[in-house]
Structure formats: C-alpha cells, structure tokens
Scaffold this active site. Structure first.
Site, PDB file in Angstrom:
ATOM      1  N   HIS A  79       0.830  -1.219   0.000  1.00  0.00           N
ATOM      2  CA  HIS A  79       0.000   0.000   0.000  1.00  0.00           C
ATOM      3  C   HIS A  79       0.862   1.266   0.000  1.00  0.00           C
ATOM      4  O   HIS A  79       0.525   2.245   0.643  1.00  0.00           O
ATOM      5  CB  HIS A  79      -1.000  -0.035   1.168  1.00  0.00           C
ATOM      6  N   HIS A 119      10.424  -3.478   3.570  1.00  0.00           N
ATOM      7  CA  HIS A 119      10.785  -2.057   3.549  1.00  0.00           C
ATOM      8  C   HIS A 119      11.116  -1.568   4.942  1.00  0.00           C
ATOM      9  O   HIS A 119      10.594  -2.073   5.936  1.00  0.00           O
ATOM     10  CB  HIS A 119       9.727  -1.177   2.884  1.00  0.00           C
ATOM     11  N   GLU A 151       4.464  -5.272   8.505  1.00  0.00           N
ATOM     12  CA  GLU A 151       3.099  -5.130   7.960  1.00  0.00           C
ATOM     13  C   GLU A 151       2.604  -6.418   7.309  1.00  0.00           C
ATOM     14  O   GLU A 151       1.391  -6.658   7.219  1.00  0.00           O
ATOM     15  CB  GLU A 151       3.053  -3.996   6.920  1.00  0.00           C
ATOM     16  N   HIS A 155      -1.521   4.418   9.926  1.00  0.00           N
ATOM     17  CA  HIS A 155      -0.159   4.924  10.122  1.00  0.00           C
ATOM     18  C   HIS A 155      -0.205   6.204  10.955  1.00  0.00           C
ATOM     19  O   HIS A 155       0.192   7.271  10.510  1.00  0.00           O
ATOM     20  CB  HIS A 155       0.517   5.173   8.785  1.00  0.00           C
TER      21      HIS A 155
END
Ligand code: DHB
Ligand code: FE
Length: 290
Positions: free
Chosen positions: A12, A193, A240, A59
């Site tokens: 995302h 990431h 995530e 977030h």
C-alpha cells in the site's frame, strides 16, 4: 448466505497512490509496475465483490498513542480518506456495510477475539491505495468496504498465528451472515521495507519471494514465524506483512476445504524505496472463471 470468494494481497505504498492521483502511471518509472498490476485489475473487473473486508494498518492518522487497538473493526456506513499532511487523497469516500460489520463483530467477539469497534474513523493510504491499485479512479468505489485495522506500528504487535486465526474467525462470520453476499478479504502492507534508521531502503527479494510462496502453499508455517524475523529480514515496516495472514486465514483450505487457485502473483522492485507484492487467490468453490 454470504461467502468468501477470494483474497487479494497488496502493498500500500503511498507513492503509488500519488502516481495514480497525478496521472503518472505511464511514466517510465511506474509503467512496468502498472503493467504488472493489469492482470489483477482485469480479474477484479470480472469479479467485483459486494463487500471487501480490507485488512490494513493505520499509520498514526486515525489512532495515535492515546489509543492503540490491536484489532479494530469499522462499523460505519462511510469512511472519509484521511488527511495525511498534504490534504486528503482525491478518492471517493469509502462506503461501508454496517449490517455485515455488526454481524462480524458479534460473531468474532463471541469467537473470543477482542475486537475494538470504531464508529467514526478516517482511512489512510493503507486502505485507499490498494483500492486505487485494483479499481483505478472511479467516481465511486464499486463495492462496500469494511476496514479492519491491525496495529503493526506500536509494539507489541499481534503474532502471525493470531492474525491467521482471526482470518479463520472472519470466514466463519461471513459464512453465517444471512444474505447472499460475495465477500473478498484483502490483506495489505509490505513487502520488505524500512523507512527510517541505518537500514532505511532495505529490500530483501529472496525473503519476500519465499513469503509469497508460503502465502500460497504453507500459511500455517508462515504464521509460526516470529515478528523478529519479519523485522530482521524484511525491515522495520516489513512487519506489515503479518496482516496478509488475516486474509489468508479466511480461505477455504484452512477450514477443511480445497486449496485456493492462484490467479495472479506480482513482485516488483522498487516503488519508492519499497518492494511491491500482489497476490490474488480465488476460492475454488466460488470461482466465476471456473
Ligand atoms: C511507505 C509507507 C508505507 O506505509 C508503506 O507501507 C510503504 C512505504 C512510504 O512512505 O514510502
Ligand atoms: Fe504501510
């Protein structure tokens, strides 16, 4: 009765949303990525569900340090795109399905999962970017969306096993809803990431691809992987990926049914400084292409 027809898994990355919003998907940097997305877009055009249960993490846009729900289910008729600092994304309001939300809440809480219920909450890029990736830029999203927020930002975060079990419970909830609804469940976030610190920009292609393999063939094995491995191998934000296990847990094979069909698999590096993955798994019993 309602049924779970498919699961979709997607990164995302906010920059991908910006590329769509600003009409930059044909630029040389993005064109290969969006070409990679095309099979999933073609598939969903033919397999648009009535409702998506969209698993993602906020977030720090909806929830801050004041409240840290591990699992929070959206109960509303509508969810506005969050302003993440540059104004809200120019995307449609997300329309919910309050009756199915209420049923899932009842069923899953009675199944011993302590969900937080949220009635008024904005949705950030974790929710809206996967919608844009799949549906492009429609006037309205073509289906209802029930957001399920998972805390993977503030430790302690839930285990992969807990996420997989929650997905199984959501499947039981959907399949006991007394209305003929086609429901998909989407897991978002990742892939490898790390956005800050000495290892910022970390991408681990072998680990990501092994994760994709295990999402297809060995979700129970992947669910046993500790959060420390995600962070060590896939970076601080790679955690995530545990949210993909919620979606995977809702597939038929984990309830004694047949294995899902792999409709689409994509791995692309990089987008922004992130590895991108996408997977579409279709329930064999509910495939419209069968
Ligand atoms: C970025 C943010 C995310 O939430 C994510 O999942 C991937 C990348 C980013 O800011 O680049
Ligand atoms: Fe994220």
């Amino acid at each position: 009765m309602a049924h779970v027809s498919a699961s979709v898994y997607s990164s995302h990355v906010p920059a991908i949303g910006v590329a769509i919003d600003q009409g930059r998907t044909e630029e040389p940097y993005y064109a290969p990525l969006f070409a990679g997305y095309q099979p999933a877009r073609d598939w969903i055009a033919k397999n648009t569900p009535d409702v998506v249960v969209l698993v993602f993490n906020d977030h720090a846009n909806a929830f801050g340090l004041e409240m840290i729900p591990t699992f929070a289910l959206g109960m509303s008729a509508a969810y506005e795109p969050a302003d993440e600092g540059w104004g809200a994304r120019p995307v449609p309001t997300v329309k919910g399905h309050p009756a199915l939300s209420a049923h899932i809440a009842h069923s899953v809480i009675r199944d011993d999962f302590d969900l937080t219920l949220v009635n008024d909450v904005p949705v950030d890029h974790g929710c809206t970017v996967p919608l844009s990736i799949m549906f492009g830029q429609p006037e309205q999203w073509p289906c209802a969306v029930i957001p399920l927020f998972v805390n993977v930002v503030q430790y302690p975060v839930p285990s992969g096993k807990r996420c997989l079990e929650l997905g199984k419970s959501i499947r039981r909830a959907v399949e006991s809803f007394d209305e003929d609804l086609d429901v998909q469940i989407w897991g978002t976030g990742g892939m490898s990431h790390q956005l800050q610190g000495e290892r910022a920009g970390l991408i681990n292609q072998p680990w990501d691809n092994a994760f994709l393999d295990r999402m297809i063939d060995d979700p129970e094995g992947q669910a046993a992987v500790d959060h420390v491995e995600y962070v060590r191998e896939a970076g601080s934000e790679g955690i995530e990926l545990v949210m993909w296990l919620v979606a995977r847990g809702a597939m038929a094979d984990l309830a004694g049914g047949p294995a899902p069909a792999e409709v689409h698999r994509l791995y692309h590096v990089p987008a922004s400084n992130t590895a991108v993955g996408q997977l579409v798994l279709e329930d064999a019993a509910h495939s419209r292409n069968a």
